[in-house]
Scaffold this active site. Structure first.
Site, PDB file in Angstrom:
ATOM      1  N   ARG A  36       0.853  -1.189   0.000  1.00 62.59           N
ATOM      2  CA  ARG A  36       0.000   0.000   0.000  1.00 62.59           C
ATOM      3  C   ARG A  36       0.887   1.237   0.000  1.00 62.59           C
ATOM      4  O   ARG A  36       1.149   1.834   1.045  1.00 62.59           O
ATOM      5  CB  ARG A  36      -0.937  -0.046   1.206  1.00 62.59           C
ATOM      6  CG  ARG A  36      -2.026  -1.113   1.004  1.00 62.59           C
ATOM      7  CD  ARG A  36      -2.828  -1.340   2.247  1.00 62.59           C
ATOM      8  NE  ARG A  36      -1.983  -1.880   3.310  1.00 62.59           N
ATOM      9  CZ  ARG A  36      -2.400  -2.176   4.530  1.00 62.59           C
ATOM     10  NH1 ARG A  36      -3.668  -2.001   4.850  1.00 62.59           N
ATOM     11  NH2 ARG A  36      -1.567  -2.668   5.420  1.00 62.59           N
ATOM     12  N   ASP A  69       2.379   4.967  -0.380  1.00 63.96           N
ATOM     13  CA  ASP A  69       1.864   6.276   0.039  1.00 63.96           C
ATOM     14  C   ASP A  69       1.675   7.230  -1.125  1.00 63.96           C
ATOM     15  O   ASP A  69       2.150   6.979  -2.234  1.00 63.96           O
ATOM     16  CB  ASP A  69       2.876   6.927   0.997  1.00 63.96           C
ATOM     17  CG  ASP A  69       2.717   6.426   2.408  1.00 63.96           C
ATOM     18  OD1 ASP A  69       1.613   5.987   2.769  1.00 63.96           O
ATOM     19  OD2 ASP A  69       3.721   6.468   3.151  1.00 63.96           O
ATOM     20  N   ARG A  72      11.453   5.272   3.680  1.00 66.26           N
ATOM     21  CA  ARG A  72      11.716   6.717   3.646  1.00 66.26           C
ATOM     22  C   ARG A  72      12.442   7.181   4.914  1.00 66.26           C
ATOM     23  O   ARG A  72      13.309   8.069   4.847  1.00 66.26           O
ATOM     24  CB  ARG A  72      10.417   7.482   3.437  1.00 66.26           C
ATOM     25  CG  ARG A  72       9.858   7.285   2.019  1.00 66.26           C
ATOM     26  CD  ARG A  72       8.444   7.825   1.879  1.00 66.26           C
ATOM     27  NE  ARG A  72       8.355   9.206   2.295  1.00 66.26           N
ATOM     28  CZ  ARG A  72       7.204   9.849   2.523  1.00 66.26           C
ATOM     29  NH1 ARG A  72       6.047   9.206   2.379  1.00 66.26           N
ATOM     30  NH2 ARG A  72       7.218  11.097   2.885  1.00 66.26           N
TER      31      ARG A  72
END
Lengths: 246, 246
Positions: A50, A52, A198
């Site tokens: 999923r 972002d 990230r």
């Protein structure tokens, strides 16, 4: 009820992310609408990862079930036709076993993060890279990255809204290399926490700048506190590149 | 009057081409306006290659003269600041000899043409590649390409509006290779006729599809007639990648 497996590429810039949400266009929503336009079925398209808002994919995998069987190549071409002009395409479609599940059958996920490390801003790769104008030491970044490989509690690299049951994950690989003006970070694991790639990349940038040592990164890892690690790298440099299945 | 040499990258999509024209934004015009905003001088920015509308560059070279000397790094950063948000950047700036001329001193120009050769349309490379969905035989293309290497009259690959004095050019190299889903055409010469790379690539595509043999390409070359060769490949796959100087 035949099941299909899709290999999907998208430019995440214009999307709120993979998952359908109230507040804007999602990749999942674009695919489901294209399937509906093609065969008038309300199929759910389930993705492996999923991603972002702003995150890209060259190798997202998804599955869906249709009431009526269609040749896989026809499904791919028809969905691509109805997706236009949304920046999403089905690269491959194939019939899948009834128990194939894009998310739960996945054994390994691969992500790539691209940094453009030069004085001048990106042009041809605008929206495709994180622009870091100050020189980064890719070797130092690679060395420090090894502090994160293996089984660890990744609480320091986890978004507050992460829904995973446990912060303990096993990172199979985390490599950093220079490719001309780019710094390429690649990582592999069975699964990742929300924002983990990230957050790891943002911390590795501190190492590349010489502001952190490998020991600082290990200390951030051991703090088990999101505030201890570096800020998230922005979404536009991140790509879901591959998902492995048995 | 100090002279500067610039290395320039641009996304050609939004431009009428390198050269300043009446009918829209040019790369040259964007650079000259940025120089004017920086130092209030009306400098002419002279490029090595006058790329067409839609053609990109990762290695365009240009020169300009300023009345008042500035450090080259400052020139680069200031011009980049004033270029925003136009998709052009100065990657490098350096002081140059007074007799350096971006166009006339150039010894060799290098172009790359990228074809995305897969069933599904481009997404992440939209506007950066020519999409050819039918499979192409890169080896056959490479073999046939050798018919164009060397000194030839390239009238069959020359736009009607070409201003070169002679259609005779020496092509140093023309290679074709597959790189995953992409077909990469690379070519080098002292100079090219107008549309020559796009006309050669359009003809090589006919070879890749199996519609032309190497002998057909040689016959098209010998016809000395633009109608005998294939249609131009579209501009969005073409990149000026490098210019060599003594």
């Amino acid at each position: 009820m035949p099941r299909y497996r899709l290999l999907i590429e998208y430019d995440g810039t214009a999307f709120v992310g993979w998952q359908r949400q109230e507040n804007g266009a999602s990749v999942q929503g674009a695919l489901q609408r294209a399937v509906k336009l093609f065969c008038d079925e309300d199929a759910e398209v389930t993705g492996a990862g999923r991603t972002d808002a702003g995150v890209h994919a060259t190798g997202q995998v998804a599955h869906l079930d249709l009431e009526r069987a269609v040749p896989a190549d026809k499904l791919r071409d028809a969905v691509n036709f109805h997706l236009r002009p949304a920046p999403v395409v089905v690269v491959e479609a194939a019939e899948a076993a009834a128990d194939f599940h894009a998310r739960f059958s996945a054994e390994r996920r691969h992500y790539r993060y691209r940094i453009l490390n030069r004085r001048s801003p990106p042009v041809l790769e605008r929206g495709r890279v994180w622009w870091v104008p100050k020189p980064l030491d890719a070797e130092a970044m690679h060395g420090a990255a090894q502090m994160l490989v293996g089984r660890h509690d990744f609480s320091s690299f986890r978004a507050a809204q992460c829904q995973a049951k446990s912060p303990v994950k096993t990172l199979d690989a985390l490599t950093v290399r220079r490719d001309g003006e780019a710094i390429v970070v690649e990582t592999t694991a069975r699964s990742f926490l929300h924002n983990q790639v990230r957050a790891m990349t943002g911390s590795l940038k501190l190492v590349g700048e010489g502001r952190w040592t490998a020991a600082d990164l290990a200390a951030a890892r051991d703090a088990l506190d999101r505030q201890a690690a570096g800020p998230n790298a922005p979404p536009e440099g991140l790509y879901l590149t591959r998902v492995d299945y048995p």
